[in-house]
Design a protein around this motif. Structure first.
Motif, PDB file in Angstrom:
ATOM      1  N   ASN A  30       0.833  -1.209   0.000  1.00 51.29           N
ATOM      2  CA  ASN A  30       0.000   0.000   0.000  1.00 51.29           C
ATOM      3  C   ASN A  30       0.866   1.257   0.000  1.00 51.29           C
ATOM      4  O   ASN A  30       0.422   2.328   0.404  1.00 51.29           O
ATOM      5  CB  ASN A  30      -0.940   0.009   1.201  1.00 51.29           C
ATOM      6  CG  ASN A  30      -0.201   0.139   2.529  1.00 51.29           C
ATOM      7  OD1 ASN A  30       1.026   0.030   2.582  1.00 51.29           O
ATOM      8  ND2 ASN A  30      -0.936   0.365   3.608  1.00 51.29           N
ATOM      9  N   TYR A  53     -11.949   3.443  -4.708  1.00 50.54           N
ATOM     10  CA  TYR A  53     -11.193   2.525  -3.856  1.00 50.54           C
ATOM     11  C   TYR A  53     -12.097   1.389  -3.378  1.00 50.54           C
ATOM     12  O   TYR A  53     -13.321   1.524  -3.315  1.00 50.54           O
ATOM     13  CB  TYR A  53     -10.627   3.264  -2.645  1.00 50.54           C
ATOM     14  CG  TYR A  53      -9.527   4.246  -2.967  1.00 50.54           C
ATOM     15  CD1 TYR A  53      -8.200   3.841  -3.017  1.00 50.54           C
ATOM     16  CD2 TYR A  53      -9.818   5.586  -3.212  1.00 50.54           C
ATOM     17  CE1 TYR A  53      -7.188   4.741  -3.298  1.00 50.54           C
ATOM     18  CE2 TYR A  53      -8.803   6.495  -3.501  1.00 50.54           C
ATOM     19  CZ  TYR A  53      -7.495   6.065  -3.545  1.00 50.54           C
ATOM     20  OH  TYR A  53      -6.499   6.959  -3.831  1.00 50.54           O
ATOM     21  N   SER A  58     -10.036  -4.333   4.856  1.00 50.77           N
ATOM     22  CA  SER A  58      -9.670  -3.077   5.509  1.00 50.77           C
ATOM     23  C   SER A  58      -9.718  -3.170   7.031  1.00 50.77           C
ATOM     24  O   SER A  58      -9.007  -2.437   7.727  1.00 50.77           O
ATOM     25  CB  SER A  58     -10.610  -1.963   5.053  1.00 50.77           C
ATOM     26  OG  SER A  58     -11.932  -2.198   5.528  1.00 50.77           O
ATOM     27  N   HIS A  69      -6.897   9.772   1.851  1.00 48.91           N
ATOM     28  CA  HIS A  69      -6.249   9.202   0.667  1.00 48.91           C
ATOM     29  C   HIS A  69      -5.411  10.290   0.002  1.00 48.91           C
ATOM     30  O   HIS A  69      -5.841  11.439  -0.091  1.00 48.91           O
ATOM     31  CB  HIS A  69      -7.285   8.703  -0.342  1.00 48.91           C
ATOM     32  CG  HIS A  69      -8.197   7.639   0.181  1.00 48.91           C
ATOM     33  ND1 HIS A  69      -9.245   7.913   1.036  1.00 48.91           N
ATOM     34  CD2 HIS A  69      -8.219   6.300  -0.037  1.00 48.91           C
ATOM     35  CE1 HIS A  69      -9.883   6.782   1.320  1.00 48.91           C
ATOM     36  NE2 HIS A  69      -9.289   5.794   0.682  1.00 48.91           N
ATOM     37  N   PRO A  96     -13.165   7.774  -0.650  1.00 45.80           N
ATOM     38  CA  PRO A  96     -13.149   6.415  -1.207  1.00 45.80           C
ATOM     39  C   PRO A  96     -13.685   6.318  -2.626  1.00 45.80           C
ATOM     40  O   PRO A  96     -13.401   5.342  -3.325  1.00 45.80           O
ATOM     41  CB  PRO A  96     -14.027   5.633  -0.233  1.00 45.80           C
ATOM     42  CG  PRO A  96     -14.923   6.658   0.379  1.00 45.80           C
ATOM     43  CD  PRO A  96     -14.097   7.897   0.484  1.00 45.80           C
ATOM     44  N   ASN A 115       0.107   6.157  -6.321  1.00 50.36           N
ATOM     45  CA  ASN A 115      -0.372   6.124  -4.942  1.00 50.36           C
ATOM     46  C   ASN A 115       0.621   6.813  -4.008  1.00 50.36           C
ATOM     47  O   ASN A 115       1.837   6.650  -4.132  1.00 50.36           O
ATOM     48  CB  ASN A 115      -0.553   4.675  -4.495  1.00 50.36           C
ATOM     49  CG  ASN A 115      -1.018   4.575  -3.057  1.00 50.36           C
ATOM     50  OD1 ASN A 115      -2.101   5.040  -2.727  1.00 50.36           O
ATOM     51  ND2 ASN A 115      -0.203   3.983  -2.202  1.00 50.36           N
ATOM     52  N   VAL A 118      -2.909   5.433   1.477  1.00 44.18           N
ATOM     53  CA  VAL A 118      -4.269   4.936   1.708  1.00 44.18           C
ATOM     54  C   VAL A 118      -4.392   4.586   3.185  1.00 44.18           C
ATOM     55  O   VAL A 118      -3.406   4.219   3.832  1.00 44.18           O
ATOM     56  CB  VAL A 118      -4.604   3.701   0.838  1.00 44.18           C
ATOM     57  CG1 VAL A 118      -4.769   4.089  -0.612  1.00 44.18           C
ATOM     58  CG2 VAL A 118      -3.549   2.611   0.992  1.00 44.18           C
ATOM     59  N   LEU A 123      -3.772  -1.514  -0.812  1.00 43.12           N
ATOM     60  CA  LEU A 123      -4.168  -0.581  -1.863  1.00 43.12           C
ATOM     61  C   LEU A 123      -5.041  -1.368  -2.833  1.00 43.12           C
ATOM     62  O   LEU A 123      -4.548  -2.197  -3.598  1.00 43.12           O
ATOM     63  CB  LEU A 123      -2.947  -0.018  -2.587  1.00 43.12           C
ATOM     64  CG  LEU A 123      -3.243   0.798  -3.856  1.00 43.12           C
ATOM     65  CD1 LEU A 123      -4.141   1.989  -3.547  1.00 43.12           C
ATOM     66  CD2 LEU A 123      -1.947   1.241  -4.523  1.00 43.12           C
ATOM     67  N   ILE A 125      -8.342  -0.962  -5.606  1.00 43.89           N
ATOM     68  CA  ILE A 125      -9.146  -0.026  -6.397  1.00 43.89           C
ATOM     69  C   ILE A 125     -10.024  -0.835  -7.345  1.00 43.89           C
ATOM     70  O   ILE A 125      -9.536  -1.699  -8.073  1.00 43.89           O
ATOM     71  CB  ILE A 125      -8.253   0.942  -7.191  1.00 43.89           C
ATOM     72  CG1 ILE A 125      -7.408   1.787  -6.228  1.00 43.89           C
ATOM     73  CG2 ILE A 125      -9.089   1.842  -8.092  1.00 43.89           C
ATOM     74  CD1 ILE A 125      -6.421   2.708  -6.923  1.00 43.89           C
TER      75      ILE A 125
END
Length: 225
Positions: A30, A53, A58, A69, A96, A115, A118, A123, A125
């Motif tokens: 990430n 995202y 999570s 983010h 998000p 990126n 996050v 990470l 998406i």
């Protein structure tokens, strides 16, 4: 085509451009070294982006303060000279499903997402979406558009002939010619089974084809009793 800096098994780059919110890409880390790069079919007029995202593993539940983010999006005509189109490097908000409209259209073919941060351990998406317009021709008007109400009046079968060069179609309907507020977007398909009508209501239908260059003319409105 789309490629990424890395991906975990089963969560590949193709998931970023399939317009399916249930599929998603997951990077190996990430961290800041992860990126996405996509190539449009031709140099196009880019107007906006959306980064959707995904909350893959999570372990975040409820309203958690302090989430944010950070990323940048770059654009290029040739894949060599790049300019920053979206700069969220200082962002401190939880975004998000971040939609960003550019202040002015930009000509680009190559798009690169980098990126920076996050709030989750992965990470992930589901879609990196690019909005804009190509420089070619919009598709021609749809032919052989038909709408048949079924014996069950709540249902209707809608069909049409494919249009060369079309990416998809918008079926549009409503309870009056000036009240056509409902629509269904389809990619590449040439029929639709609609199951949401009222039994005692007449409906009006039309359709338009679309591609990266614009919309076709709509067909003549069909009334169904």
């Amino acid at each position: 085509p789309v490629k990424t800096s890395s991906s975990k098994d089963g969560f590949t780059a193709e998931n970023l451009v399939d317009e399916n919110i249930k599929s998603f890409w997951v990077a190996e880390t990430n961290g800041e070294g992860e990126w996405i790069q996509m190539v449009l079919e031709a140099v196009s007029e880019v107007r906006a982006f959306q980064v959707n995202y995904h909350d893959y593993k999570s372990d975040l539940y409820g309203k958690v303060p302090g989430l944010y983010h950070q990323y940048i999006i770059q654009g290029s005509k040739d894949g060599e000279q790049w300019e920053i189109l979206v700069d969220k490097s200082e962002n401190k908000q939880d975004v998000p499903n971040d939609y960003v409209a550019l202040e002015a259209p930009v000509s680009a073919r190559f798009i690169r997402f980098k990126n920076l941060h996050v709030p989750t351990g992965n990470l992930a998406i589901s879609d990196l979406r690019v909005f804009g317009k190509g420089n070619g021709k919009a598709p021609k008007k749809v032919k052989n558009f038909k709408v048949d109400r079924n014996e069950d009046r709540r249902d209707a079968r809608i069909s049409w002939s494919p249009v060369k060069g079309a990416t998809g179609y918008n079926v549009i309907w409503g309870i009056a010619p000036d009240k056509m507020y409902s629509s269904w977007q389809l990619y590449g398909e040439t029929s639709l089974e609609l199951k949401s009508l009222n039994t005692d209501q007449n409906y009006y239908f039309t359709i338009e084809a679309y591609n990266e260059n614009g919309l076709s003319e709509r067909v003549k409105i069909i009334e169904t009793e």
